[in-house]
Design an enzyme around this catalytic site. Structure first.
Site, PDB file in Angstrom:
ATOM      1  N   ARG A   1       0.852  -1.186   0.000  1.00 49.87           N
ATOM      2  CA  ARG A   1       0.000   0.000   0.000  1.00 49.87           C
ATOM      3  C   ARG A   1       0.891   1.240   0.000  1.00 49.87           C
ATOM      4  O   ARG A   1       1.954   1.255   0.640  1.00 49.87           O
ATOM      5  CB  ARG A   1      -0.901   0.039   1.243  1.00 49.87           C
ATOM      6  CG  ARG A   1      -2.062  -0.951   1.223  1.00 49.87           C
ATOM      7  CD  ARG A   1      -3.131  -0.583   0.184  1.00 49.87           C
ATOM      8  NE  ARG A   1      -4.248  -1.501   0.183  1.00 49.87           N
ATOM      9  CZ  ARG A   1      -4.373  -2.566  -0.633  1.00 49.87           C
ATOM     10  NH1 ARG A   1      -3.424  -2.835  -1.510  1.00 49.87           N
ATOM     11  NH2 ARG A   1      -5.448  -3.325  -0.580  1.00 49.87           N
TER      12      ARG A   1
ATOM     13  N   GLU B   1      -3.881   6.899  -4.637  1.00 49.96           N
ATOM     14  CA  GLU B   1      -3.976   6.458  -6.020  1.00 49.96           C
ATOM     15  C   GLU B   1      -5.404   6.629  -6.566  1.00 49.96           C
ATOM     16  O   GLU B   1      -6.351   6.563  -5.791  1.00 49.96           O
ATOM     17  CB  GLU B   1      -3.498   4.994  -6.164  1.00 49.96           C
ATOM     18  CG  GLU B   1      -4.272   3.983  -5.353  1.00 49.96           C
ATOM     19  CD  GLU B   1      -3.634   2.589  -5.430  1.00 49.96           C
ATOM     20  OE1 GLU B   1      -2.463   2.424  -5.053  1.00 49.96           O
ATOM     21  OE2 GLU B   1      -4.338   1.675  -5.875  1.00 49.96           O
TER      22      GLU B   1
ATOM     23  N   HIS C   1      -1.250  -0.503  -9.995  1.00 49.08           N
ATOM     24  CA  HIS C   1      -1.905  -1.439  -9.054  1.00 49.08           C
ATOM     25  C   HIS C   1      -2.369  -2.717  -9.767  1.00 49.08           C
ATOM     26  O   HIS C   1      -3.572  -3.032  -9.810  1.00 49.08           O
ATOM     27  CB  HIS C   1      -3.083  -0.760  -8.328  1.00 49.08           C
ATOM     28  CG  HIS C   1      -3.402  -1.409  -7.007  1.00 49.08           C
ATOM     29  ND1 HIS C   1      -3.798  -0.727  -5.894  1.00 49.08           N
ATOM     30  CD2 HIS C   1      -3.359  -2.715  -6.638  1.00 49.08           C
ATOM     31  CE1 HIS C   1      -4.014  -1.566  -4.888  1.00 49.08           C
ATOM     32  NE2 HIS C   1      -3.750  -2.792  -5.330  1.00 49.08           N
TER      33      HIS C   1
HETATM   34  C1  DGY Z   1      -5.416  -6.416  -2.494  1.00 47.37           C
HETATM   35  O1  DGY Z   1      -6.096  -7.426  -2.573  1.00 47.37           O
HETATM   36  O2  DGY Z   1      -5.252  -5.845  -1.407  1.00 47.37           O
HETATM   37  C2  DGY Z   1      -4.858  -5.897  -3.752  1.00 47.37           C
HETATM   38  O3  DGY Z   1      -4.124  -4.739  -3.551  1.00 47.37           O
HETATM   39  C3  DGY Z   1      -5.987  -5.672  -4.736  1.00 47.37           C
HETATM   40  O4  DGY Z   1      -5.463  -5.660  -6.031  1.00 47.37           O
END
Ligand code: DGY
Length: 317
Positions: free
Chosen positions: A236, A265, A283
């Site tokens: 993240r 984002e 992402h």
């Molecule tokens: C998650 O599952 O947390 C991923 O970042 C989604 O793509």
């Protein structure tokens, strides 16, 4: 039939199942719904199947209809949902662990390689068709036999370690708890993140975004990394203090950075875009067909089990 709101389009395989099982309100235009729209569209729903881009903070949760009893997040990370606020209102929150482990670990390795082998600059030169091969042209940093630090040794971190062993890397990790030796498989535990950073010629960020990990890589902690370290973040955006990272990339302290996730984002700190030593993806961590179908199925399983009056295995509160 239970009524649910599905905030974004699902793949056809998942959508069919959702429509067979539930009275589902779909978002056919697949636009990003505002919190107000989520609140009003879920007015008489029993549950919401949402994606990580939908924010459910305390205020939004307080405005949800009292009929909503479950938020099934289509992601493993659930930092978009205030889990405590949901619990206070008696709303269960679930995520989709396990099914995206391999896809996301692949992306971590891609980020490490793309950054360290200068893939962004390479593409620009190749496109311009004006490059001239020479012995010192776009020299990168090789992963083989280096030390890899993994911040967060959950399922994804361990899958990154498994792949990195193929490069002959020495694996170090920091986690809230030391793993058992059958999960560690020889990886070296660091109780303290700073001590991990000291060893991390390459660093892969694979931990959840929590109050403790927010800005964990900041002006002070980046100094602990070896000079010319390579960093990759597939977790993240919140875990990196962008201003400090940009400064470290400019100074050469950080050789290169690979990012799949961003603070706020899809926006990205504009200063990043001025840098050549950055390898970017939008992402894509879980973005393969197999994984996305499995994520949808997992979220649907969670709703199904919950509506049968049982605790879903992925309930996080
Ligand atoms: C998650 O599952 O947390 C991923 O970042 C989604 O793509």
């Amino acid at each position: 039939m239970k009524k649910i709101l599905v905030t974004r389009n699902l793949l056809p395989e998942n959508e069919k199942r959702v429509l067979d099982l539930f009275n589902a309100t779909l978002n056919k235009e697949d636009k990003v719904l505002s919190p107000e729209e989520v609140i009003s569209l879920s007015k008489d729903c029993d549950g919401i199947l949402c994606v990580g881009g939908n924010k459910f903070d305390k205020e939004i949760i307080s405005k949800l209809s009292s009929s909503v009893k479950i938020i099934a997040n289509y992601a493993v990370g659930y930092n978009n949902v205030d889990v405590d606020a949901a619990e206070e209102r008696g709303i269960a929150v679930t995520n989709t662990p396990e099914v995206l482990t391999d896809a996301t670990a692949d992306i971590s390795i891609l980020l490490l390689l793309g950054a360290s082998r200068r893939a962004y600059e390479g593409r620009k030169h190749a496109e311009a068709q004006s490059w001239n091969w020479s012995t010192n042209f776009l020299m990168g940093k090789q992963m083989s036999n280096k030390k890899l630090g993994i911040l967060g040794m959950g399922r994804i971190g361990r899958a990154v370690a498994q792949r990195a062993r193929g490069f002959g890397m020495e694996i170090h990790y920091h986690n809230r708890n030391k793993l058992s030796s059958d999960l560690e498989l020889g990886a070296i535990y660091h109780k303290d993140a700073k001590s991990l950073f000291v060893e991390s010629e390459f660093l892969s960020i694979n931990c959840p975004a929590t109050a403790e990990t927010t800005n964990l890589l900041n002006e002070e902690t980046i100094k602990f990394l070896p000079d010319k370290a390579v960093v990759a973040n597939a977790a993240r955006g919140d875990i990196i203090d962008d201003r400090a990272m940009i400064q470290a990339m400019k100074s050469g302290k950080i050789f290169a950075l690979g990012l799949d996730v961003y603070n706020g984002e899809p926006r990205i700190n504009k200063e990043y875009l001025k840098l050549d030593n950055l390898f970017l993806l939008p992402h894509l961590g879980s973005s393969t067909k197999r994984t996305r179908i499995d994520m949808g199925d997992r979220a649907i399983d969670n709703l199904e089990v919950f509506f049968l009056g049982k605790k879903p295995k992925d309930q996080v509160n």
